[in-house]
Design a protein around this motif. Structure first.
Motif, mmCIF file in Angstrom:
data_model
loop_
_atom_site.group_PDB
_atom_site.id
_atom_site.type_symbol
_atom_site.label_atom_id
_atom_site.label_comp_id
_atom_site.label_asym_id
_atom_site.label_seq_id
_atom_site.Cartn_x
_atom_site.Cartn_y
_atom_site.Cartn_z
ATOM 1 N N VAL A 187 0.319 10.100 -21.856
ATOM 2 C CA VAL A 187 1.145 11.056 -21.052
ATOM 3 C C VAL A 187 1.443 10.695 -19.750
ATOM 4 N N VAL A 188 0.488 10.622 -19.652
ATOM 5 C CA VAL A 188 0.927 10.009 -17.469
ATOM 6 C C VAL A 188 1.472 8.136 -17.230
ATOM 7 N N LEU A 189 1.322 7.991 -18.595
ATOM 8 C CA LEU A 189 2.410 6.630 -18.296
ATOM 9 C C LEU A 189 3.451 6.745 -19.199
ATOM 10 N N SER A 190 3.978 7.350 -19.932
ATOM 11 C CA SER A 190 4.971 8.206 -20.394
ATOM 12 C C SER A 190 6.200 8.330 -19.816
ATOM 13 N N ASP A 191 6.296 8.769 -18.005
ATOM 14 C CA ASP A 191 6.717 9.322 -17.278
ATOM 15 C C ASP A 191 8.317 8.314 -16.738
ATOM 16 N N TRP B 37 -11.309 -7.781 -13.729
ATOM 17 C CA TRP B 37 -10.722 -6.786 -14.364
ATOM 18 C C TRP B 37 -10.487 -5.571 -14.361
ATOM 19 N N LEU B 38 -10.471 -5.066 -12.484
ATOM 20 C CA LEU B 38 -11.185 -3.913 -12.384
ATOM 21 C C LEU B 38 -9.902 -2.622 -12.228
ATOM 22 N N ASN B 39 -10.377 -1.425 -12.779
ATOM 23 C CA ASN B 39 -9.088 -0.653 -13.340
ATOM 24 C C ASN B 39 -9.715 0.872 -13.360
ATOM 25 N N TRP B 40 -8.998 1.621 -12.089
ATOM 26 C CA TRP B 40 -9.031 2.921 -12.007
ATOM 27 C C TRP B 40 -8.665 4.047 -12.144
ATOM 28 N N ILE B 41 -8.728 4.815 -13.187
ATOM 29 C CA ILE B 41 -8.072 5.702 -13.752
ATOM 30 C C ILE B 41 -8.028 7.193 -12.585
ATOM 31 N N ILE B 42 -6.783 7.508 -12.036
ATOM 32 C CA ILE B 42 -6.504 8.446 -10.217
ATOM 33 C C ILE B 42 -6.521 10.061 -11.137
ATOM 34 N N GLU C 158 -7.663 16.447 -13.491
ATOM 35 C CA GLU C 158 -5.793 16.018 -13.654
ATOM 36 C C GLU C 158 -6.087 14.495 -13.204
ATOM 37 N N PRO C 159 -5.279 13.799 -14.533
ATOM 38 C CA PRO C 159 -5.243 12.057 -14.357
ATOM 39 C C PRO C 159 -4.086 12.295 -13.789
ATOM 40 N N ILE C 160 -3.489 11.368 -12.865
ATOM 41 C CA ILE C 160 -1.977 10.672 -12.160
ATOM 42 C C ILE C 160 -1.958 9.732 -11.608
ATOM 43 N N SER D 246 2.424 8.989 -11.617
ATOM 44 C CA SER D 246 3.145 10.312 -11.755
ATOM 45 C C SER D 246 4.142 10.538 -10.813
ATOM 46 N N SER D 247 5.740 9.941 -11.231
ATOM 47 C CA SER D 247 6.104 10.874 -10.509
ATOM 48 C C SER D 247 6.598 12.576 -9.572
ATOM 49 N N ALA D 248 5.317 13.268 -11.038
ATOM 50 C CA ALA D 248 5.191 13.952 -10.258
ATOM 51 C C ALA D 248 4.407 14.910 -9.152
ATOM 52 N N HIS D 249 4.114 13.324 -8.609
ATOM 53 C CA HIS D 249 3.043 13.217 -7.384
ATOM 54 C C HIS D 249 3.249 12.129 -6.050
ATOM 55 N N TRP D 250 4.586 11.992 -6.246
ATOM 56 C CA TRP D 250 5.144 10.943 -4.653
ATOM 57 C C TRP D 250 5.426 11.670 -4.117
ATOM 58 N N GLY D 251 5.215 11.267 -2.922
ATOM 59 C CA GLY D 251 5.863 11.294 -1.883
ATOM 60 C C GLY D 251 4.625 12.390 -1.114
ATOM 61 N N ARG D 252 3.287 12.423 -1.290
ATOM 62 C CA ARG D 252 2.325 12.705 -0.845
ATOM 63 C C ARG D 252 1.085 12.039 -0.529
ATOM 64 N N GLY D 253 1.217 11.021 -0.334
ATOM 65 C CA GLY D 253 0.753 9.869 0.036
ATOM 66 C C GLY D 253 -1.051 9.891 -0.904
ATOM 67 N N LEU D 254 -0.760 10.312 -2.331
ATOM 68 C CA LEU D 254 -1.554 10.303 -2.761
ATOM 69 C C LEU D 254 -1.704 8.413 -3.146
#
Length: 173
Positions: free
Chosen positions: A24-28, A64-69, A75-77, A97-105
């Motif tokens: 869902v997140v990566l379908s943005d 290879w190191l991968n983390w979900i934020i 909620e995964p973002i 996810s673009s819904a979370h851009w611009g907040r320093g996350l």
């Protein structure tokens, strides 16, 4: 791999079981303005995540190191990732996810990952490559202290025309 916590985020080691919620997140579509494309299906993503769960390249030379934020609500973002070489060099990437851009996350997540790379993996140099038009990535990396690599380094690393290579040199105590 460890769970990493920052002020507002939790970075959870990515596993195949994350595929459905991350699909869902990566379908943005906004994420793919400059490169790549959304995952083809949940099953395709699950297969990809299962491969990455090995935590190493096929030749065994890179970790290879991968983390979900995740937000405090769980909620995964997005994700952060690093390929770590025995030389102490890491190549990083991230998507949010673009819904979370611009907040320093994004910068908070990348900063937390870099801290873990230094502490647990002995990383001394971090690299990121991105499309030149992607000003959001450039600003995020500059905020974290990355600088643009020299033209010679771009050539030596085979960076494509239309891309930038940015580097962060780390000083360990």
């Amino acid at each position: 791999m460890h769970v990493i916590r920052s002020e507002r985020l939790t970075l959870e080691p990515q596993v195949a079981a994350h595929a459905e919620e991350m699909f869902v997140v990566l379908s943005d579509p906004a994420i793919y303005e400059y490169e790549n494309e959304p995952p083809q299906s949940v099953e395709w993503l699950r297969t990809r995540f299962a491969k990455l769960e090995t935590r190493q390249s096929a030749d065994g030379r890179e970790q290879w190191l991968n983390w979900i934020i995740r937000l405090p609500t769980s909620e995964p973002i997005g994700y952060v990732q690093a390929s770590v070489r025995p030389s102490g060099q890491a190549f990083i990437a991230y998507e949010l996810s673009s819904a979370h851009w611009g907040r320093g996350l994004g910068s908070e997540a990348v900063r937390a990952m870099i801290g873990e790379l230094i502490e647990s993996y002995g990383v001394r140099r971090v690299s990121a490559v991105f499309k030149r038009e992607n000003r959001r990535s450039m600003h995020l990396l500059e905020k974290l202290g990355f600088g643009l690599a020299s033209p010679e380094e771009h050539v030596a690393r085979h960076v494509e025309t239309g891309e930038w290579l940015m580097l962060l040199e780390l000083h360990q105590p």
